[in-house]
Each structure stands twice: as structure tokens, then as C-alpha cells.
Design an enzyme around this catalytic site. Structure first.
Site, PDB file in Angstrom:
ATOM      1  N   HIS A   1      -1.292 -77.668 -48.170  1.00  0.00           N
ATOM      2  CA  HIS A   1      -1.059 -76.531 -47.273  1.00  0.00           C
ATOM      3  C   HIS A   1      -1.495 -75.209 -47.869  1.00  0.00           C
ATOM      4  O   HIS A   1      -1.769 -75.083 -49.069  1.00  0.00           O
ATOM      5  CB  HIS A   1       0.388 -76.487 -46.778  1.00  0.00           C
ATOM      6  CG  HIS A   1       1.436 -76.101 -47.782  1.00  0.00           C
ATOM      7  ND1 HIS A   1       2.061 -74.880 -47.770  1.00  0.00           N
ATOM      8  CD2 HIS A   1       2.010 -76.806 -48.782  1.00  0.00           C
ATOM      9  CE1 HIS A   1       2.980 -74.849 -48.724  1.00  0.00           C
ATOM     10  NE2 HIS A   1       2.970 -75.996 -49.359  1.00  0.00           N
TER      11      HIS A   1
ATOM     12  N   GLU B   1       3.366 -75.828 -43.459  1.00  0.00           N
ATOM     13  CA  GLU B   1       4.086 -76.870 -44.186  1.00  0.00           C
ATOM     14  C   GLU B   1       5.508 -76.436 -44.446  1.00  0.00           C
ATOM     15  O   GLU B   1       6.451 -77.219 -44.380  1.00  0.00           O
ATOM     16  CB  GLU B   1       3.363 -77.161 -45.515  1.00  0.00           C
ATOM     17  CG  GLU B   1       3.906 -78.378 -46.272  1.00  0.00           C
ATOM     18  CD  GLU B   1       4.959 -78.036 -47.333  1.00  0.00           C
ATOM     19  OE1 GLU B   1       5.384 -78.959 -48.045  1.00  0.00           O
ATOM     20  OE2 GLU B   1       5.371 -76.844 -47.442  1.00  0.00           O
TER      21      GLU B   1
ATOM     22  N   SER C   1      22.603-112.880 -47.357  1.00  0.00           N
ATOM     23  CA  SER C   1      21.795-113.381 -48.462  1.00  0.00           C
ATOM     24  C   SER C   1      20.456-112.655 -48.509  1.00  0.00           C
ATOM     25  O   SER C   1      19.895-112.293 -47.473  1.00  0.00           O
ATOM     26  CB  SER C   1      21.574-114.878 -48.281  1.00  0.00           C
ATOM     27  OG  SER C   1      20.421-115.276 -48.975  1.00  0.00           O
TER      28      SER C   1
ATOM     29  N   ASP D   1     -11.539-103.860 -45.704  1.00  0.00           N
ATOM     30  CA  ASP D   1     -10.606-103.653 -44.587  1.00  0.00           C
ATOM     31  C   ASP D   1      -9.243-104.243 -44.919  1.00  0.00           C
ATOM     32  O   ASP D   1      -8.205-103.657 -44.601  1.00  0.00           O
ATOM     33  CB  ASP D   1     -11.150-104.285 -43.299  1.00  0.00           C
ATOM     34  CG  ASP D   1     -12.140-103.370 -42.585  1.00  0.00           C
ATOM     35  OD1 ASP D   1     -12.429-102.276 -43.115  1.00  0.00           O
ATOM     36  OD2 ASP D   1     -12.631-103.743 -41.508  1.00  0.00           O
TER      37      ASP D   1
ATOM     38  N   HIS E   1       7.838 -96.790 -42.187  1.00  0.00           N
ATOM     39  CA  HIS E   1       7.427 -97.608 -43.332  1.00  0.00           C
ATOM     40  C   HIS E   1       8.658 -98.390 -43.792  1.00  0.00           C
ATOM     41  O   HIS E   1       9.688 -97.800 -44.099  1.00  0.00           O
ATOM     42  CB  HIS E   1       6.906 -96.694 -44.440  1.00  0.00           C
ATOM     43  CG  HIS E   1       6.012 -97.358 -45.432  1.00  0.00           C
ATOM     44  ND1 HIS E   1       6.414 -98.443 -46.176  1.00  0.00           N
ATOM     45  CD2 HIS E   1       4.728 -97.098 -45.798  1.00  0.00           C
ATOM     46  CE1 HIS E   1       5.412 -98.816 -46.978  1.00  0.00           C
ATOM     47  NE2 HIS E   1       4.371 -98.014 -46.753  1.00  0.00           N
TER      48      HIS E   1
END
Lengths: 739, 739
Positions: free
Chosen positions: A366, A413, A617, A655, A678
Site C-alpha cells: 500500500h 490499506e 477423533s 498448473d 482458507h
């Protein structure tokens, strides 16, 4: 004889003709370039060396000097002017294209005619003490206008008044301690916390959840003073009149609060201001410790525990008149800041890839600063600038990277990673199909000790290899590599004999790229000695004292440290953009996954009995990690036998490497955080700055012993383990042969 | 003279040597294959012709006969046996790999010891009439066991009792008419509706929303009898004792109700049964019209409007004893079905692509049937089988497609597209990076009139080109192409002189691929004459009368229609897998977008004043469509000049074509439907079978005149227009040069 001679002659003739033909044929055959060879533009290590060598300390110094003369807050004219200068210079340096990309996003500014401050009011409602309205301006900048005073961006307007309660750093555990052990409620009160340890937005969120009606944050010398260092300008410590600006949003990756999920274009639908994502609902304000001392005296009756004592504890525990003079005093916040939709500008520059223009490697950082941005962000922006210049030089010598390189100067930012997130939203389709990696370029330096790298595991090997090719910037270490210098100062723990690399957290512009889109990402900077220097970031962080001079006088007088950081960031970009086979390491990802799985399972083991009761578990997760480990191993073995003359085969394996990080993205996102997608990494729910591994499981386990419905809580743990196991299996599949 | 002669000789020699050398050189140069040419495996139209010609009517007949002898409901042993046979035969045909992929999903079966039925009960609670427990079994199948009686899969158990209210087709507008115009409430009552017009799950949802405590569905002869056709076995109409089975879920693309978003593996976390996605909360049961007549007589007092009259209207309006004998009678439903987690099996076969194994073209259709599946699905599965056989023949001749081809025999489609959706969830990462196209293979025939194609716009041109290369299967049309035969029977409207192609709706296995993942998709089958035949699907749909014989005797005695459908589906797969440049047409997408934008804007124009009041404009959407149109045009112009000798350049443009459909996916999904993520197409919220264009805008506008909060409702319209405009802009960006 004659016939014989004729025969010989014929034979001779035939031989000559054949030989000539063959000679021609062979020359023809071998002189023709095969298509594959032409296409297999190989990385020239010569060019890498030239690229790194071209970066110059003096020029980094010049860039930093140039872009730190005036305050350039996001949304201001000066920040647009710097954007225009950067755009022009990048064009001059020789980029193929440079464009200005605007968005119209919600920003927050103090009201120029009604300044924000905090008062102590007596029983008559009279203000007997007011906090300062601005920081003392450093020498040489006295005539500068447009220095925004310390404020908490996006604080709502308001005038809450009430008793003050001190809650240490305002962390989740601090509020737990206050409420559960000390039996103190903050409902209806004003909270004061010290800066540090966690992202300030998390402090505000915690205060809101606890029912506070306002929150004040201050910088305690314990947290913002380095030992034996003088306050600026005589040293690099924070003066008592300095305070930390910063946004107090809880965006969880949403970008512009009014346009979550979509770029804030002119035609874009905007939420009503009160519906904005992550906006705090209570007034917030930051102060320096000179002011904090006065307020802390007014905490009638509260005796903070020993482990909460900062440098100021003497005042608020036994200060003059404590519980007597000030018993009837209250604290009043006076906040007049405005939120307003404002135009911001990213600068986007490109070098078109020679062979794979549709593969993008991004170096972004930024440009907007709270004031001058001497460290944050211009010590990083100057390095991007120098990287662009060096790349331009190479272009003029005939070099062109295999893949496209994108340079970004992000805006806003400081207001929640907004410029970078809006651009990510705008370009999400292209990025998810085409982005190879994103390297972040925020502040280049936050200490004087050694290198600090946070990155995704698949970049570990590249970072190590690259830093071995860069010289240590430290005096007296000229013959050592950066790797050696770093290794010596910050070895990994028992795990491994190599310099420590950490997980990515958040708090900078890589967030949308890494955590929302699943693009391979990393960052590098020069840092302090974590073992001995306990302050967060660096003392003058987000104050008016972040000047060019503080870098030049204290942090990096020779600018060699910044040059080394530029070489790391630039070198990563270079190798990711120009290597025929992408220098990413799936085996390192496997190792890290194993570590994270061990760690989360270990954490859960503190509840062995309940795990048995609810049949929880981690087996499926360990089995998935095992599967991933084998897939990664197999992949790299096949990579050894790859026919690099075959452009399609190279592309196919590249890829697979490129999309590996993408495979960890769950489109459904983490619970309650749709833009954190994620499965392996997310900013901690308790501290945006820190990275948490297997965040879904971690959050499900958090404070589970106090859950009101343990069965439901443990079912959620099981669900999160199942999601993690599936995701790791799915990622493993992407590394197997494609058919 | 001698020197001259020597000179001449030297010259001559030099010329000869040079000529020979050049000859050799040239031959050497040109005879060396350039790498690119080797790699540029061109589509051989010879192979396409061989591939299509190889498909044989007689063998299609044999496959159909073979796989329709026994009932093979999802989750039963027989359906696993067929899976094993298919797996073995695909291996024998020569596929590179064939595997069985199991999932453990929630299925629903009637209770074998307590059959489901509906009663009329008198004022003493005595059951005076009970509906039949099974359909009369067709001749030749009398000894077959395991014929599941008609039921509504996933109906909860229950015994609701109450007055019966007739609500026509049970559509949204039917309930509106009942409640708003006729002032009849169904709260606490049992609803009876006729089948047809919309997906049965939507009828159930509407009944639930209206407060009904049970819903009965029947097939009215008006909707399920073709004129002049006798009931089966003398014709192909539905006998009065026949009833339509079917699931009554409202999954909105979630797949297995207990594992939404994730594959139902052994280790996968499952929701509690009561939390399952889309499960109906009120009992549901289907009946034939012989039974329906009796129930309809019991609708004391309700006089349905004229436009609701079916063939049975005489009974329920003026039947014997209407409002008298039956005034105190009630209807009771007796439902004992069970939901249970059951293992299902997909069969997945592959042909590895020669050059781009990581590019996948999928031909998938289901195998599970309600009973024999004579039409649904085996008339489609037989075609997949014949396609695999034909492809195997070509493989043995040395052909290998450029890209990987995947053949799928899905399980549990009838239970909510479950087998295909679980596999899509399992392979989502691979599919989103690698899938070129998905061609669906459900029932191959539903009528005897002409071809029917539903597909995404970018496939239009390919469908037209391909059908010109296939012969019409109609008698007396031997010299015409399928295109001509189809064109003659179903020309597009005014828009265009070409056979009509429709939007994809849902109700078959392409759903997860197209609407969740954004994979180019299409389907083809033989159909009825829509203008003259008003029944939904075909009369015996989902009844025991869907036998091999109904196809052989009535629908396609020569099996030439099915062969033509096999050639369309197979030809699409062939050309998508083997063409060097993907045969996808972005210009067609542009045209369709323009049509859809016109259409939705036109719909909104019925509220001109409100649009002005709330400042709603479609300008941004039209501007985006314009932008897309230009980008598509530019893309196809550049495609003309593509250097097809350069494998990377070919791959790059193919990637742009492949990812075009993906660009329309919004990861945030449609409001309330997270698994419907395609911004241009979604199943209608009012009828899963129908496709809606710009579904977000459509749903926001729906019934907006009755909105309780018009301002909020119109803000949502604006938000949806903004999302649509952005998405179209984003898709346009993917077609511009990549750097």
C-alpha cells in the site's frame, strides 16, 4: 579398365552426392529450432543476479525521501498526487502498462471543526481534564498541514460518559479474567485498554460484546518503549504525546464495509451506512500515555491484578486522590468523526509475460499512510518502486519474464485493506484462474535485527534458496549470505535447523489474495529481536513520528537492510515469474500440515474424557495428511522426470502447483466469516494479526469447557474436523496425475 | 581453353554441390516435424464419422433390454449389480480405467410391513375408503419382486387427518388465487393437487408455507393422457391405477440432505436427521386418478374456479352426495416411510487425454430407476453404454482424444440428484480447474416428435454444426439431416431461423456441474410436440409402466430416434474432447445475455412508477452486456489469427473459453440458495424444472407489488441488478487478452 574406372567414378559420384545430401540434411535438421526449445524460455540466473544487483540503497533512500514529505492519508489529494507520480515513474521505468484503478469506498475522518477528545468530568458535569487534540509535530514538519490527529477510524460519533474500567490488553482472556475471576462487569461503563498483543479491532469487538459503551486505547511504555532508547527525535521510542491511529473495524476480509463481496464501483449497490460490515457500535479513541495517566487515576476502586501492570500502574493503583478526589468523577468521550464514501486509487502496473501472459505474479503493497508513512508503508513502497525500476532496466536489455508480473500500489490499506480487497473482488475470476503468487510489500522494516518471513509452506524452499543468493546487509557480515545471517539470529525451534518462517496472519494486503482466493502468498521484512523486544510492531507505529528521518537515523542508515528486503521480495517475484517450472514445494506443505494437525489434536487432548464421550477423533484428519504427504511426494518424483521440452506437460504440472493453494479454499467459508475461506489458515478470531492453523477446528474448541450446550459444541468440533479432513484429501487429489 | 574449361567445371561443381546441399538441407528442414505440429493433434473428422457411425440401433435396444429387466432403485442390491455389470462392460469396451465410487447418503423407502395409503374416514373415525397400495403390475412382470409402490420419497411419517382442499397444480399462483381471491385458508387442512406444470417438491413447499398439514398429489388425465392414445399396455397413456413416484425435497442443489456442501464419505460429519436440508415437514403421498376421484368427492363446499378444472372436475364439483354424504368425512393420510443412510454407487470410467489429460469432458447420466426405468433413465443410460462401446472401438484403432473423457453412471438421481452431486462435491477442486464441459444423459426420449436440446448459450453453435452431420431418424426423412428435421418441427420464434434451443432448468444430474460449479453444460433428448401435447414429461413417467416394451412398441420401435440422440450426446463429447480449439461460442452467450436482460427489464417495466420512486435502473446491466458483447467479438476475432502451431497460445485461448462459464459463478450464491451460484441461470424458485435467467433479479421482483416493505424490496432489486451487472462485466474481462 575403362568400364571399371567408370564404375569407380559412379561410385565416387554417388558417395559424394549422398554425402553432400546427408550433410545438408543434417545441417537442415539440426539448425531448425524445434518449437519446444524456442518456447522453453529458461530462467537466466544471469538475469536474476543483474536484477538483484541493480537495486540500489541510495535510490531506495531517494524513493523513501520523495514519498514521505507530506501526509498522504487515503482519500486525500496528496495521496492521489503520489499515485500519479508513481504511475508516471513506473511508465518511465518501462512497464508495459500502468493504470489508475479507482473505487468509491467508505472512509472515516475526524471532523475538522469539532476535534475528538476525552474528558474527566466532575460531579457537576464540568470537564476537569481533556486529552490532547494532536501529537506534538516533529522538528522540520512544523509547517505541514493536513496532519490528521490520532483517531480510531470508523468510530461512531458519540458522547458516552461513565466509570472507567481497565481491561489490560482487551484480549478475550482479559475480559474472561475480569468477568469470571474478578467479577467486574463493564456493562454501561467505558473501558480503557493498552495497545499491543492483538489487533485493536479485536479489542473493540471484545469491549462491545462485554457491553461497554465506549473504549479508550493507550500506548503503555512497557509495550512501546525499547529499553535504553530515547523517545523520538533522540531515539526511536514513542514520545508520551504520541498515539497510535488505526481502524477499529471487524471486517473479517469483507473489504469496503458497504459493498461486501463486490468491488465498490460507481454502479455498485451499497448497504445503508448503518448496515455496514464490521463497523463498531461504540465510540473508540486512542491516546498517548501522558494523557492515559490522568484517566487511569480515575478508575475508582478497581485494583488490577499484578499481571496487568504496565509502566503506568503506579498511577492508577495508588495515585494521588485515588478513590477519594475522583470517586465521583466520570470519563466522557467526545467523538465527532464522520464516515463518508470517498474515492481511492490503486496504481496497477504490468509486464506482459513472454510465454504465459495468462499467469500472474503480483507484488503489491500500500501507499496510503496515516501521516508521513516513513515506515508504514513507504519503507515498503520504496522497495516496490526500486523493484519496478530494476525490472524496467532488464526489460530494456531484452529480458522479458515467462509470466506476467503485476505491480500494485494499493490505497486505503489503513482503513481495512480496502484498496487491495476491492481489486481482488473486481478481478476475482481472473485471479482464481491465473494468479501464481502474491508477494506483499508493506513496511520493509520494523526492527534492526534480522529478516522476518511469513509465507505459505510451499514457498519455504524458494525463500531459503533465494536468501542464500543475497548478501547479509549487516555490517561485518559482508561475506555471509542473508540466509546465514538470518539463520544465526533466528533459527527455527527444535523442529529444524533453518531460519524460522512463520504462518501468515493478516493485517496487510495479502489477506484477500491468500485467505479469500487461495493464492500462494508471502511477505518479508526486516524485524526486531523477538526474544528481547516485547513491543508490538515498533514504538512509533501509526504516529506522526514515522518520518523519513527515523529510518535514516535509526532503522537503516545505510539502507542496506531495506535493499536486502527489496532483493527478497523482488527475487521471489522474479523466480516465480520466470522459472520454467514453478519453484513451489508441496512436500513442505505436507510437513506443515502434519505439524498443524499434531498441534490441533494436542490442543483437543486437554479434553480427553469429553472427546471419548462425544466420540471425537482426529483420525480422519491424520489419514488425510498422510494421503497428502504421499501425493506430494509422488508429485515431486514425477516432476523430476518431466519432459521440459514439452510445453503442455510443463504447463500441466505448473498448473497443479499453482492450484495447490487454491485447493484449500472452501467456498462456504469459515463459520460466520464467509470471506475467510482458507481451511488451513485464517486470521485468529481473537487477533487479526495472528495466523491460526485449522482455524475452523480451533474456533470450535475455543473455550469449549464453558459451552452452554456441550453436545452441540462437540458436534461442531466433529464437523470442523470432517471439513478439514475432506479439504486436505481434496488438495491431495490435485497433486495426483490428472487422468 | 583448358583453364576456361576447368573454370567451367569448377563452377559446375560448385553449383552441383551447393544444389545438393540445399536439397538436403531443405528436405532435412521440412521433414523434421516441428514439436508444435506433433503436439497439435488435430481433430480427425474421419474419426468423428466413424465414432457416430459405430453407434448401432440394435445394440442400443440390447443395452436397454438388458438393464430394464428388474427394478433397480437406488440403494438396492439390484442397482449395485447393474453398476457392477456396467463397470465390467466398460472395462471390456476398452476404457483406460473404470471405478466404483460409493457414498453413504440419506435415502427414503416405504416401510415394507406397513404400507402407505390414504383413507376417507367417517365421523366415527372409520376408514370408509382406502387408496390402493400398489399399481397393477404390467403383463410379463407379474413375478417380479421388489417393485416399490408409489410413494413420495422423504415424506415424514405421519397420520394427519382433516378436510381436503384442492389447489389445482399447487403452484405459487394457485395458492395466491386460493388465499387472496377465494379467501380459503389451508391451515390445518390437507391439500390435494394435480401433478404437472412444476416440480412436485415445489408443490410440497408451497403447501407447507400455506400451513397445510399434508399434501396428496394425483395425475389428472387432462395432464397425463395424450389424445387418442390408450392406456398402457395398449398405448402409452397412464392407466388410472398408475401413480407418479418421486422425491419431494427442496434441496436447492445441496446434494445429500445430511452432508450439504461435502461428499458423503464414511468419515464425513452428518447433520442430525431432523436438521437435513430440504426435507418436507408434512406427509406427502401420490395417487392415481382412480383413487383421486374418490378423495375429490370429499371436498365439502369448495367450488374450484373454472380454470382449475381437470378431467375429474365432474366428480368433485357435483358428484353424488357432494356436501351431503361426505360433509362430516375427513381425509386421513397414513405414511410410514423411513429415511435411512444407505450406500450408493457411481461408476466412473475414463479415457486419458493424449495431450491435455488435465482437461475433462464429462458424459454423465443416472442408472437408478423408480422401477424398471424403461424410459427414465435407461433410455439414456443405454446411450451412454453405446457411446462408451463406440469410443472403445476407436481407441483400438489408435484414436485417443486430445482431452480426457469421463463417463459416469450416477446413482440416486431420483432422490435429489444425489450421486452426481456428491461426486461433484468430492471432485470440486479438480472440476473447477479442469472441466471443459458436462453433457447430461438422462432419458433419451420423452416423445416421438423431434429433438430437444437445453444447453448453455456457448454450445449453441456446436449443437447446430453437429446436428447437421447427423441423419434424421424419422421415416421418410432419410436424406435430411437431424438439423433439418428438427428445424422444420421446432423453429425458434421470431428471433431467429434455427431450431429452438432452451435454457437449462434442473431436475437432472447436470445441476451441480452447471449451476454450482459453472461448467459448460447441455442435454439432448427426443421429445413430444410441445404445441399439441400438454402433459408434463410423458404419461407413464415414474410409474411401473415405464418398461422396455413401452419404448420398443411405441416410442422408438426402430431405435433410430435413440441412436440419433446418442449421436448428439456422443458427438458433443467427441468434439469437445478432441477439437484443438474448443468449439465454444462466446458471441452466442452475448446474444443470450442481451435477450435475458431485455426480458428482465421488460418484466420490471410493469412497475414503472415504483422504479422511478426507488431509482431503479437497468442501465448498468445493459452497459455490462454491451461490454461483454464487445469482449466476445474481440475474442473471436483474435481466435481467427491464433497461431495453432503454438501449443501454449492454443491452451491459453482454450482456457479462456473453458473458464467463461465459470466466470458467471458468484461464490456467495443466490439469496437463500448457497448452492445455486450461477448468476445467469438457476432453477426457478417456483419450479425446479424450469430455468430462470437472471434469477436473483427475477426473485427480487417476484410478487413485489404485495411486499410489506416496498422500499426494502426495491433495494433488493437494485442489489441484484448490481450483482448481475458486475458479474457480466467480470465475465467480459475473462475474454480480453490476458495481459
Amino acid at each position: 579398365m575403362k568400364r571399371e574406372s567408370r564404375l569407380v567414378r559412379w561410385i565416387w559420384w554417388t558417395v559424394v552426392v549422398t554425402a553432400l545430401f546427408l550433410l545438408g540434411f543434417c545441417i537442415g535438421w539440426f539448425s531448425k529450432p524445434s518449437k519446444a526449445t524456442t518456447n522453453n524460455h529458461k530462467t537466466s540466473s544471469k538475469y536474476l543476479v543483474e536484477f538483484l544487483d541493480e537495486m540500489q540503497s541510495d535510490l531506495i533512500r531517494d524513493h523513501l525521501r520523495k514519498f514521505t514529505r507530506l501526509p498522504h492519508l487515503a482519500g486525500t489529494e496528496q495521496n492521489l498526487k503520489y499515485a500519479e507520480e508513481i504511475m508516471k515513474e513506473w511508465q518511465d521505468f518501462g512497464l508495459d502498462s500502468v493504470e489508475m484503478v479507482p473505487y468509491d469506498i467508505l472512509l472515516s475522518y475526524p471532523n475538522k471543526s469539532e476535534p475528538n477528545y476525552i474528558s474527566i468530568v466532575d460531579h457537576n458535569g464540568k470537564e476537569v481534564f481533556n486529552t490532547s487534540l494532536a501529537e506534538p509535530v516533529p522538528h522540520g514538519y512544523e509547517d505541514v498541514s493536513n496532519i490528521v490527529p490520532p483517531y480510531s477510524a470508523y468510530s461512531p460519533k458519540g458522547h458516552p460518559e461513565g466509570d472507567l474500567v481497565y481491561v489490560n490488553y482487551g484480549r478475550t482472556e482479559d475480559f474472561f479474567q475480569l468477568e469470571r475471576e474478578m467479577n467486574i462487569s463493564v456493562t454501561g461503563k467505558i473501558v480503557i485498554v493498552r495497545y499491543g498483543k492483538i489487533f485493536r479491532g479485536n479489542k473493540v469487538k471484545n469491549a462491545m460484546s462485554a457491553g461497554a459503551k465506549g473504549i479508550i486505547m493507550f500506548s503503555d511504555p512497557v509495550d512501546y518503549w525499547a529499553a535504553g532508547v530515547k523517545p523520538y527525535p533522540d531515539g526511536w521510542n514513542l514520545p508520551g504525546g504520541g498515539a497510535q491511529r488505526g481502524n477499529v473495524l471487524n471486517l473479517n476480509g469483507a473489504g469496503d464495509p458497504l459493498t461486501p463481496g463486490y468491488p465498490a464501483k460507481e454502479y455498485t449497490y451499497r448497504l445503508n451506512p448503518e448496515e455496514g460490515v464490521g463497523l463498531p457500535k461504540i465510540p473508540v479513541h486512542p491516546i498517548g500515555f501522558h494523557d492515559a495517566i490522568h484517566l487511569l487515576k480515575n478508575m475508582g476502586g478497581q485494583v488490577p491484578p499484578a499481571n496487568w501492570k504496565g509502566a503506568l500502574n503506579v498511577s492508577y493503583k495508588t495515585g494521588p486522590g485515588f478513590t477519594e478526589d475522583f470517586k465521583s468523577h466520570k470519563v466522557r468521550m467526545n467523538i465527532y468523526s464522520n464516515n463518508q464514501v470517498t474515492r481511492i486509487y490503486n496504481v496497477i502496473g504490468k509486464i506482459r509475460g513472454a510465454l504465459e501472459p495468462d499467469r500472474h505474479v503480483i507484488l503489491g503493497g500500500h501507499r496510503d499512510a496515516w501521516v508521513f508513512g516513513g515506515i508504514d508503508p513507504m519503507s515498503g513502497a520504496a522497495l516496490v518502486h526500486e523493484t519496478v525500476r530494476s525490472a524496467g532496466k532488464l526489460l530494456k536489455k531484452g529480458w522479458r519474464p515467462r509470466r506476467t508480473v503485476i505491480f500494485a500500489s494499493w490505497d486505503a490499506e489503513e482503513f481495512g485493506l480496502l484498496g487491495s480487497t476491492e481489486w481482488a473482488e473486481d478481478n476475482a475470476r481472473l485471479l482464481q484462474e491465473r494468479a501464481v503468487a502474491y508477494i506483499n510489500a508493506d513496511s520493509g522494516i520494523e526492527g534492526m535485527y534480522t529478516l522476518r518471513v511469513d509465507c505459505t509452506p510451499s514457498l519455504h524452499t524458494l525463500v531459503y534458496n533465494l536468501t542464500k543468493q543475497i548478501s547479509s546487509p549487516e555490517e561485518g557480515e559482508e561475506e555471509f549470505s542473508l540466509y546465514e545471517s538470518w539463520h544465526k539470529r533466528d533459527n527455527w525451534t527444535n523442529d529444524r535447523d533453518a531460519p524460522r518462517i512463520s504462518k501468515l496472519g493478516s493485517g496487510s494486503d495479502f489477506e484477500a489474495y491468500f485467505i479469500r482466493l487461495g493464492i500462494t502468498a508471502g511477505r518479508a521484512r526486516y524485524t526486531k529481536n523477538k526474544k528481547t523486544e516485547r513491543y508490538s510492531s515498533y514504538p512509533v507505529y501509526h504516529s506522526v513520528y514515522e518520518t523519513f528521518e527515523i529510518v535514516e537515523k535509526f532503522y537503516d542508515p545505510t539502507f542496506r537492510r531495506l535493499r536486502a528486503v527489496a532483493q527478497v521480495r523482488g527475487g521471489l517475484i522474479f523466480l516465480l515469474a520466470d522459472s520454467q517450472v514453478l519453484p513451489l514445494d508441496a512436500n513442505e506443505y505436507a510437513d506443515s500440515l502434519r505439524k498443524y494437525a499434531d498441534s490441533i489434536a494436542h490442543l483437543a487432548q486437554t479434553h480427553t474424557e469429553l472427546m471419548e464421550t462425544y466420540k471425537v477423533s482426529f483420525e480422519s484428519l491424520f489419514s488425510a495428511v498422510e494421503n497428502f504427504t504421499n501425493a506430494a511426494k509422488g508429485f515431486h518424483e514425477r516432476l523430476q522426470t518431466l519432459n521440459i521440452e514439452d510445453p503442455l506437460q510443463v504447463r500441466i504440472m505448473n498448473d497443479q502447483l499453482m492450484y495447490l493453494e487454491r485447493a484449500f479454499i472452501d467456498p462456504l467459508g469459515l463459520p460466520g466469516r464467509p470471506f475467510y475461506r482458507h481451511v488451513i489458515f485464517a486470521p485468529s478470531s481473537h487477533n487479526k494479526y495472528a495466523g491460526e492453523s485449522f482455524p475452523g477446528i480451533y474456533d470450535a474448541l475455543f473455550d469449549i469447557e464453558n459451552s452452554a450446550d456441550p453436545e452441540k459444541a462437540w458436534r461442531e468440533v466433529k464437523r470442523q474436523i470432517s471439513i478439514a479432513a475432506f479439504t486436505v484429501h481434496a488438495a491431495a487429489m490435485t497433486l495426483t496425475p490428472p487422468a
